[in-house]
Design a protein around this motif. Structure first.
Motif, PDB file in Angstrom:
ATOM      1  N   LEU A 152      28.264 -66.264  35.978  1.00  0.00           N
ATOM      2  CA  LEU A 152      27.374 -66.235  34.817  1.00  0.00           C
ATOM      3  C   LEU A 152      28.055 -65.557  33.634  1.00  0.00           C
ATOM      4  O   LEU A 152      27.894 -65.996  32.486  1.00  0.00           O
ATOM      5  CB  LEU A 152      26.077 -65.507  35.171  1.00  0.00           C
ATOM      6  CG  LEU A 152      25.033 -65.412  34.049  1.00  0.00           C
ATOM      7  CD1 LEU A 152      24.581 -66.809  33.624  1.00  0.00           C
ATOM      8  CD2 LEU A 152      23.846 -64.569  34.484  1.00  0.00           C
ATOM      9  N   THR A 177      15.635 -76.978  36.131  1.00  0.00           N
ATOM     10  CA  THR A 177      15.658 -76.537  34.734  1.00  0.00           C
ATOM     11  C   THR A 177      15.304 -77.679  33.781  1.00  0.00           C
ATOM     12  O   THR A 177      14.650 -77.455  32.758  1.00  0.00           O
ATOM     13  CB  THR A 177      17.027 -75.941  34.366  1.00  0.00           C
ATOM     14  OG1 THR A 177      18.061 -76.872  34.692  1.00  0.00           O
ATOM     15  CG2 THR A 177      17.269 -74.647  35.122  1.00  0.00           C
ATOM     16  N   TRP A 191      20.743 -75.011  28.916  1.00  0.00           N
ATOM     17  CA  TRP A 191      19.960 -74.942  30.146  1.00  0.00           C
ATOM     18  C   TRP A 191      20.029 -76.244  30.934  1.00  0.00           C
ATOM     19  O   TRP A 191      19.907 -76.236  32.160  1.00  0.00           O
ATOM     20  CB  TRP A 191      18.507 -74.597  29.815  1.00  0.00           C
ATOM     21  CG  TRP A 191      18.314 -73.137  29.571  1.00  0.00           C
ATOM     22  CD1 TRP A 191      18.321 -72.491  28.369  1.00  0.00           C
ATOM     23  CD2 TRP A 191      18.127 -72.129  30.559  1.00  0.00           C
ATOM     24  NE1 TRP A 191      18.145 -71.145  28.550  1.00  0.00           N
ATOM     25  CE2 TRP A 191      18.018 -70.896  29.883  1.00  0.00           C
ATOM     26  CE3 TRP A 191      18.039 -72.143  31.948  1.00  0.00           C
ATOM     27  CZ2 TRP A 191      17.822 -69.693  30.556  1.00  0.00           C
ATOM     28  CZ3 TRP A 191      17.842 -70.945  32.625  1.00  0.00           C
ATOM     29  CH2 TRP A 191      17.736 -69.735  31.935  1.00  0.00           C
ATOM     30  N   ALA A 193      15.760 -68.341  36.399  1.00  0.00           N
ATOM     31  CA  ALA A 193      15.753 -69.734  35.973  1.00  0.00           C
ATOM     32  C   ALA A 193      14.511 -70.111  35.183  1.00  0.00           C
ATOM     33  O   ALA A 193      14.521 -71.080  34.414  1.00  0.00           O
ATOM     34  CB  ALA A 193      15.874 -70.643  37.201  1.00  0.00           C
ATOM     35  N   PHE A 239      18.604 -72.147  39.886  1.00  0.00           N
ATOM     36  CA  PHE A 239      19.450 -72.598  38.782  1.00  0.00           C
ATOM     37  C   PHE A 239      20.033 -73.965  39.153  1.00  0.00           C
ATOM     38  O   PHE A 239      21.176 -74.083  39.562  1.00  0.00           O
ATOM     39  CB  PHE A 239      20.559 -71.585  38.520  1.00  0.00           C
ATOM     40  CG  PHE A 239      20.056 -70.258  38.032  1.00  0.00           C
ATOM     41  CD1 PHE A 239      19.738 -70.078  36.696  1.00  0.00           C
ATOM     42  CD2 PHE A 239      19.900 -69.196  38.910  1.00  0.00           C
ATOM     43  CE1 PHE A 239      19.271 -68.859  36.239  1.00  0.00           C
ATOM     44  CE2 PHE A 239      19.435 -67.970  38.458  1.00  0.00           C
ATOM     45  CZ  PHE A 239      19.109 -67.804  37.119  1.00  0.00           C
ATOM     46  N   LEU A 265      23.076 -76.023  33.164  1.00  0.00           N
ATOM     47  CA  LEU A 265      23.231 -74.816  33.978  1.00  0.00           C
ATOM     48  C   LEU A 265      22.988 -75.141  35.450  1.00  0.00           C
ATOM     49  O   LEU A 265      21.954 -75.693  35.817  1.00  0.00           O
ATOM     50  CB  LEU A 265      22.250 -73.744  33.507  1.00  0.00           C
ATOM     51  CG  LEU A 265      22.457 -72.339  34.071  1.00  0.00           C
ATOM     52  CD1 LEU A 265      23.811 -71.786  33.667  1.00  0.00           C
ATOM     53  CD2 LEU A 265      21.343 -71.411  33.585  1.00  0.00           C
ATOM     54  N   THR A 266      23.948 -74.809  36.285  1.00  0.00           N
ATOM     55  CA  THR A 266      23.835 -75.047  37.720  1.00  0.00           C
ATOM     56  C   THR A 266      24.044 -73.735  38.466  1.00  0.00           C
ATOM     57  O   THR A 266      24.507 -72.744  37.890  1.00  0.00           O
ATOM     58  CB  THR A 266      24.885 -76.063  38.192  1.00  0.00           C
ATOM     59  OG1 THR A 266      26.198 -75.553  37.902  1.00  0.00           O
ATOM     60  CG2 THR A 266      24.703 -77.399  37.491  1.00  0.00           C
ATOM     61  N   ALA A 267      23.717 -73.745  39.745  1.00  0.00           N
ATOM     62  CA  ALA A 267      23.884 -72.537  40.563  1.00  0.00           C
ATOM     63  C   ALA A 267      25.328 -72.059  40.564  1.00  0.00           C
ATOM     64  O   ALA A 267      25.590 -70.842  40.565  1.00  0.00           O
ATOM     65  CB  ALA A 267      23.408 -72.804  41.982  1.00  0.00           C
ATOM     66  N   VAL A 285      26.179 -69.710  37.873  1.00  0.00           N
ATOM     67  CA  VAL A 285      25.439 -68.442  37.867  1.00  0.00           C
ATOM     68  C   VAL A 285      25.907 -67.517  38.975  1.00  0.00           C
ATOM     69  O   VAL A 285      26.183 -66.335  38.740  1.00  0.00           O
ATOM     70  CB  VAL A 285      23.919 -68.698  37.990  1.00  0.00           C
ATOM     71  CG1 VAL A 285      23.155 -67.378  38.017  1.00  0.00           C
ATOM     72  CG2 VAL A 285      23.434 -69.557  36.837  1.00  0.00           C
TER      73      VAL A 285
END
Length: 383
Positions: free
Chosen positions: A122, A360, A75, A14, A355, A78-80, A83
């Protein structure tokens, strides 16, 4: 392109969001003066920096401001969940697999446990974000001279720098690293970003590969092989003053130690140390070459001076991650607690896995502000 500037992006998980913020700041600084033309001759990406490099390469045929704005947007959303899979079933299955392999040894055959987290989301996310056909077209049409992505070969232990670009770029072989021309794909990016133990190795050409930072001792080198005559590198380590390091070493106390402390230091060694060391090496070489030139002499190996600009965080990115622990899923937080992670410790490890938009977005803003703070140095470098 006549300036032949190489952009080097290493990273780790991250933390690479910081680079996107810096690049947005650079675009704002140089965009109006350059007519928003593409400023980089070559792009080099390693680990999560490979994601950023590949994304930029796919946009290199157009506006630099628009490309960096799009990377910032990537970015920011973008979250967990985009990913890793953190549902109870997935994490329990992976956990029982490790327990079985470690407790029963070889009784049930060869071990199949290679990773702690399932990063299949991801792959799906990046497949929607990075246009590899556009990368190929930009390289063929000369909008970008070269793109290189580094990964670690788990069979030989060597760093393999996969590259594509102009026909004038030749493959190279050095101690423990090789440059191989190939058509770059999503698998190369995922292999470069596969953090050891946490993410699953990726199979390329019959061998398994993992994070490119593990053995890459000279992260600046691929940029020169791609023809760069000056290099801009964006790091992810906050440069702590030497006297503070000495003070902490003498006075800091650890009442206990856990696996999360060890893992954090090991990841920092893999992701951060090589770039810092290579920067110091290049700066010494540049000083030596300048001194020889002033004395009317030439370096015996015909080395040339490579102007270098390094942009680094003004704050510790590990410390910024400390607030994100409670944002992880309940199951992932439960497993991380098992190795000692909490809101009070394990910040370095958490910073690679955090993430989360809250983290971020803070990295993006910090990177952007850090770039603006270095506006004079950035303008001088490009001019």
């Amino acid at each position: 392109m006549s300036k032949k500037i190489g952009l080097v992006l290493t990273g780790g998980g991250a933390r690479a969001g910081y680079q996107a913020g810096v690049l947005r700041g650079i675009a704002e600084i140089i965009g109006p003066k350059s007519g928003d033309s593409w400023p980089f001759h070559a792009l080099v990406g390693t680990s999560a920096g490979a994601i950023n490099s590949a994304f930029l390469a796919s946009k290199s045929g157009g506006s630099f401001v628009e490309a960096t704005t799009a990377l910032d947007r990537l970015w920011s959303v973008l979250t967990a969940e985009k990913v890793v899979r953190s549902d109870v079933l997935t994490l329990t299955t992976l956990g029982f697999r490790w327990l079985r392999d470690l407790s029963l040894g070889g009784l049930l055959g060869n071990s199949r446990s290679t990773h702690l987290l399932d990063a299949s989301p991801l792959r799906e996310f990046l497949s929607q974000q990075i246009d590899f056909s556009a990368i190929r077209a930009n390289l063929q049409h000369g909008a970008l001279h070269g793109l290189a992505i580094s990964a670690t070969n788990y069979l030989t232990g060597a760093t393999v720098i996969f590259f594509d670009g102009a026909a004038s770029i030749e493959p190279w072989t050095r101690s423990s690293r090789v440059g191989i021309r190939t058509r770059l794909t999503l698998n190369h990016v995922l292999a470069s970003a596969a953090i050891p133990v946490f993410f699953q190795p990726v199979k390329l050409d019959g061998a398994y590969y993992g994070d490119g930072c593990v053995r890459l001792t000279t992260p600046l080198s691929p940029a020169m092989h791609l023809g760069a005559e000056r290099v801009l590198a964006i790091g992810i380590r906050h440069q702590r003053p030497d006297n503070l390091t000495l003070k902490l070493t003498r006075s800091a106390a650890m009442p206990d130690i856990s696996l999360v402390d060890i893992a954090g230091v090991m990841l920092n060694a893999a992701f951060l140390d090589a770039l810092d060391t290579d920067i110091e090496r290049m700066q010494r070489i540049n000083k030596t070459i300048v001194a020889l030139r002033q004395a009317g002499k030439e370096h015996p190996d015909r080395l040339r001076e490579i102007p270098l600009l390094v942009l680094s965080p003004s704050q510790d990115l590990g410390t910024l991650a400390s607030e994100q622990f409670n944002r992880f899923s309940n199951m992932l937080r439960y497993l991380l607690k098992g190795i000692g992670a909490s809101t009070e410790k394990g910040w370095d490890l958490l910073s690679y896995l955090a993430f989360d938009e809250a983290y971020t977005n803070r990295l993006l803003e910090l990177g952007y502000q850090d770039a603006l703070a270095q506006s004079d140095a950035i303008q001088e470098f490009f001019e």
